[in-house]
Design a protein around this motif. Structure first.
Motif, PDB file in Angstrom:
ATOM      1  N   UNK A   1       0.830  -1.204   0.000  1.00  0.00           N
ATOM      2  CA  UNK A   1       0.000   0.000   0.000  1.00  0.00           C
ATOM      3  C   UNK A   1       0.864   1.254   0.000  1.00  0.00           C
ATOM      4  N   UNK A   2       2.005   1.202   0.743  1.00  0.00           N
ATOM      5  CA  UNK A   2       2.893   2.354   0.785  1.00  0.00           C
ATOM      6  C   UNK A   2       3.452   2.675  -0.594  1.00  0.00           C
ATOM      7  N   UNK A   3       3.847   1.614  -1.329  1.00  0.00           N
ATOM      8  CA  UNK A   3       4.368   1.826  -2.683  1.00  0.00           C
ATOM      9  C   UNK A   3       3.303   2.373  -3.614  1.00  0.00           C
ATOM     10  N   UNK A   4       2.080   1.890  -3.473  1.00  0.00           N
ATOM     11  CA  UNK A   4       0.987   2.381  -4.315  1.00  0.00           C
ATOM     12  C   UNK A   4       0.668   3.840  -4.009  1.00  0.00           C
ATOM     13  N   UNK A   5       0.710   4.214  -2.734  1.00  0.00           N
ATOM     14  CA  UNK A   5       0.461   5.603  -2.351  1.00  0.00           C
ATOM     15  C   UNK A   5       1.513   6.527  -2.941  1.00  0.00           C
ATOM     16  N   UNK A   6       2.774   6.093  -2.916  1.00  0.00           N
ATOM     17  CA  UNK A   6       3.850   6.913  -3.495  1.00  0.00           C
ATOM     18  C   UNK A   6       3.662   7.055  -5.003  1.00  0.00           C
ATOM     19  N   UNK A   7       3.288   5.957  -5.647  1.00  0.00           N
ATOM     20  CA  UNK A   7       3.037   6.000  -7.090  1.00  0.00           C
ATOM     21  C   UNK A   7       1.885   6.947  -7.409  1.00  0.00           C
ATOM     22  N   UNK A   8       0.828   6.868  -6.615  1.00  0.00           N
ATOM     23  CA  UNK A   8      -0.337   7.738  -6.811  1.00  0.00           C
ATOM     24  C   UNK A   8       0.057   9.207  -6.641  1.00  0.00           C
ATOM     25  N   UNK A   9       0.905   9.494  -5.641  1.00  0.00           N
ATOM     26  CA  UNK A   9       1.355  10.862  -5.392  1.00  0.00           C
ATOM     27  C   UNK A   9       2.188  11.385  -6.546  1.00  0.00           C
ATOM     28  N   UNK A  10       3.085  10.545  -7.058  1.00  0.00           N
ATOM     29  CA  UNK A  10       3.947  10.951  -8.180  1.00  0.00           C
ATOM     30  C   UNK A  10       3.110  11.245  -9.417  1.00  0.00           C
ATOM     31  N   UNK A  11       2.154  10.364  -9.693  1.00  0.00           N
ATOM     32  CA  UNK A  11       1.293  10.575 -10.862  1.00  0.00           C
ATOM     33  C   UNK A  11       0.481  11.857 -10.706  1.00  0.00           C
ATOM     34  N   UNK A  12      -0.037  12.093  -9.496  1.00  0.00           N
ATOM     35  CA  UNK A  12      -0.829  13.300  -9.245  1.00  0.00           C
ATOM     36  C   UNK A  12       0.016  14.554  -9.451  1.00  0.00           C
ATOM     37  N   UNK A  13       1.243  14.538  -8.951  1.00  0.00           N
ATOM     38  CA  UNK A  13       2.144  15.697  -9.114  1.00  0.00           C
ATOM     39  C   UNK A  13       2.451  15.930 -10.582  1.00  0.00           C
ATOM     40  N   UNK A  14       2.724  14.865 -11.325  1.00  0.00           N
ATOM     41  CA  UNK A  14       3.037  15.001 -12.752  1.00  0.00           C
ATOM     42  C   UNK A  14       1.842  15.566 -13.526  1.00  0.00           C
ATOM     43  N   UNK A  15       0.638  15.076 -13.216  1.00  0.00           N
ATOM     44  CA  UNK A  15      -0.558  15.588 -13.885  1.00  0.00           C
ATOM     45  C   UNK A  15      -0.792  17.054 -13.549  1.00  0.00           C
ATOM     46  N   UNK A  16      -0.544  17.410 -12.308  1.00  0.00           N
ATOM     47  CA  UNK A  16      -0.725  18.795 -11.877  1.00  0.00           C
ATOM     48  C   UNK A  16       0.269  19.716 -12.590  1.00  0.00           C
ATOM     49  N   UNK A  17       1.518  19.281 -12.695  1.00  0.00           N
ATOM     50  CA  UNK A  17       2.534  20.076 -13.389  1.00  0.00           C
ATOM     51  C   UNK A  17       2.198  20.211 -14.875  1.00  0.00           C
ATOM     52  N   UNK A  18       1.716  19.118 -15.466  1.00  0.00           N
ATOM     53  CA  UNK A  18       1.344  19.158 -16.882  1.00  0.00           C
ATOM     54  C   UNK A  18       0.180  20.116 -17.109  1.00  0.00           C
ATOM     55  N   UNK A  19      -0.798  20.085 -16.221  1.00  0.00           N
ATOM     56  CA  UNK A  19      -1.955  20.976 -16.332  1.00  0.00           C
ATOM     57  C   UNK A  19      -1.528  22.434 -16.205  1.00  0.00           C
ATOM     58  N   UNK A  20      -0.648  22.720 -15.245  1.00  0.00           N
ATOM     59  CA  UNK A  20      -0.139  24.074 -15.069  1.00  0.00           C
ATOM     60  C   UNK A  20       0.601  24.552 -16.314  1.00  0.00           C
ATOM     61  N   UNK A  21       1.391  23.668 -16.904  1.00  0.00           N
ATOM     62  CA  UNK A  21       2.167  24.038 -18.086  1.00  0.00           C
ATOM     63  C   UNK A  21       1.260  24.321 -19.280  1.00  0.00           C
TER      64      UNK A  21
END
Length: 214
Positions: free
Chosen positions: A1-21
């Motif tokens: 679950x910890x690994x999945x949470x980290x993966x989810x966080x990374x994906x969320x950050x990448x999507x947020x950065x892409x949206x901002x760009x």
């Protein structure tokens, strides 16, 4: 679950950065590039500042659009100043190039001025979105912080170089991560510079200023 949470966080950050760009590119084009670049970049740095300072959840589009409208005229006033200085530098380099035999001694001076110009421009956006200052005090504060933060300036230049290398390797990231990633890095480094100057000089010049509320 910890690994999945980290993966989810990374994906969320990448999507947020892409949206901002994407928003940054869109609003820059909305202002016909020349009139859109500065207000769009101010909006981008505003969101980056709020994100880094833990202001979550953050309505990205609403914040971007509100800041873009509010800062459109003022930020374009600064844009005009930087454009004029940039044009003068371009003219000087062109003139020296056409008379290289006689004016070669001016090249190191112009290079130093160009570096100072770029560093000041990079520090301008963090200063603009972080402090609530008048037009001329914003320029003064930017120059002061740029010249008293050589280590942070080096970090920013290094980040620009690394991002440039990444773009050359993966040109497909340009529409999604260039402006947003660079703005987050520059904002993070600048916040460290603000904090360091505040600790070093007490109430002057940083803590006397009011943080901007955008």
């Amino acid at each position: 679950m910890g690994g999945w949470d980290r993966f989810h966080t990374i994906v969320f950050v990448m999507l947020k950065l892409a949206y901002m760009n994407i928003l940054w590119i869109f609003f820059t084009l909305l202002g016909l590039v020349g009139f859109g670049f500065f207000p769009a970049t101010v909006s981008l740095f505003t969101i980056g500042r709020k994100w880094l300072m833990g202001e979550e959840p953050l309505p990205i589009f609403h914040t971007f659009w509100h800041t873009y409208k509010r800062e459109f005229i003022k930020s374009n006033g600064f844009s005009l100043i930087f454009i004029v200085i940039g044009y003068v530098l371009y003219y000087d380099f062109t003139f020296v190039g056409m008379n290289s035999g006689k004016l070669t001694f001016l090249v190191p001076v112009l290079v130093l001025i160009l570096i100072a110009y770029i560093i000041t421009l990079l520090f301008f956006f963090p200063v603009y979105v972080h402090f609530d200052l008048t037009f001329w005090k914003t320029l003064k504060q930017t120059l002061l912080i740029a010249w008293t933060s050589p280590f942070e300036a080096f970090q920013i230049v290094l980040a620009c170089g690394l991002l440039y290398g990444a773009v050359n390797l993966l040109p497909g990231i340009v529409p999604f991560f260039t402006g947003s990633v660079l703005s987050m890095i520059v904002m993070w480094i600048s916040l460290k510079a603000f904090e360091k100057i505040e600790k070093k000089k007490g109430s002057h010049p940083i803590s006397e200023q009011h943080e901007k509320s955008l």
